[in-house]
Design an enzyme around this catalytic site. Sequence first.
Site, PDB file in Angstrom:
ATOM      1  N   SER A   1      19.681  -7.418  44.996  1.00 55.73           N
ATOM      2  CA  SER A   1      20.509  -7.634  46.186  1.00 55.73           C
ATOM      3  C   SER A   1      20.648  -9.104  46.560  1.00 55.73           C
ATOM      4  O   SER A   1      21.669  -9.507  47.126  1.00 55.73           O
ATOM      5  CB  SER A   1      19.950  -6.840  47.369  1.00 55.73           C
TER       6      SER A   1
ATOM      7  N   HIS B   1      18.068 -11.568  50.839  1.00 58.67           N
ATOM      8  CA  HIS B   1      19.499 -11.428  51.125  1.00 58.67           C
ATOM      9  C   HIS B   1      20.066 -12.728  51.686  1.00 58.67           C
ATOM     10  O   HIS B   1      21.117 -13.205  51.240  1.00 58.67           O
ATOM     11  CB  HIS B   1      19.722 -10.297  52.124  1.00 58.67           C
TER      12      HIS B   1
END
Length: 294
Positions: A211, A263
């Site tokens: 991610s 992230h």
Amino acid sequence: MLILKTPSRNTALSFRDYFAGKGIQTQVTENNQFFIVESVKEEDDFLVTKELNFLKNQEHPEDLIVRAAWDSASSDSGSELPAVSASLPLNRICTLTGLTVTACIAVFLLQSFMDGSSGRPVFDALSLNAAKFHDGEYWRLITPAFLHFGFTHIGFNTVIFAVLGWPLEKYLGAFRLLALILISGITGNVAEYCILAADHEMSPENFGGLSGVVNGVIGYLAVLSRHPDLPPKMRLIPGLFTFTLIMIVVAGLFLNGIANAAHVGGLLAGILMGAVDFFLLKTGKLAFRVPEKE
């Protein structure tokens, strides 16, 4: 009134969004592998003719269509997702994007069969362990990106990465995508490690997932999507960048067990790389590739 007949779904959607921006309602239908764009109301036919004549007289009408489609910010404006089939074309698998997705799946299968209650040999071999890193195992800066925990985790990451990575690699080359994977992945992994190391209740290497890289690609394309010559297939799906920011905020405020620092780190790295390449494109030091087969 017929506006366009094309084999490209992407082109048809871009024309639809262009006319929507002009207040003209159109519809896209598929017939014998062609996509047909038609106006819905007869009273708009004069405006349609006027716009088509305007586009004919422009030196680069495709730029106007792409820019208008982007500004319309519809959910699928010109964004062509790859068709999902039982067997992916070999030429897509044998790309950096395909190999990255394949590596994630392979590692996930190894985790499923080898990691369990008695030990986690796959996780231990790839996680960001500081002591082993200092002993020369430098690959640990990037390998946590290939670790996943559950089908939803790996499914979401690999699908989004494939959708965004293939056109990026196609038009800017594998080297650009590799640099983005390494920089956003390492930045995200290090950021997450530092956050967990500050929390004495959690093991600092206890995280993983693609991610951070996915967010890096999103940030990169969000910047490049403002370039007027960007190939339509590279254009970021409208709303995806805003959705990413919302999810980062929600995860930071309400969700535990999410590698949110990865992230944020990956997203910021992608935005920075996008800004650099946007400048290089503007100054002519970088150019979009023209594939032999479109």
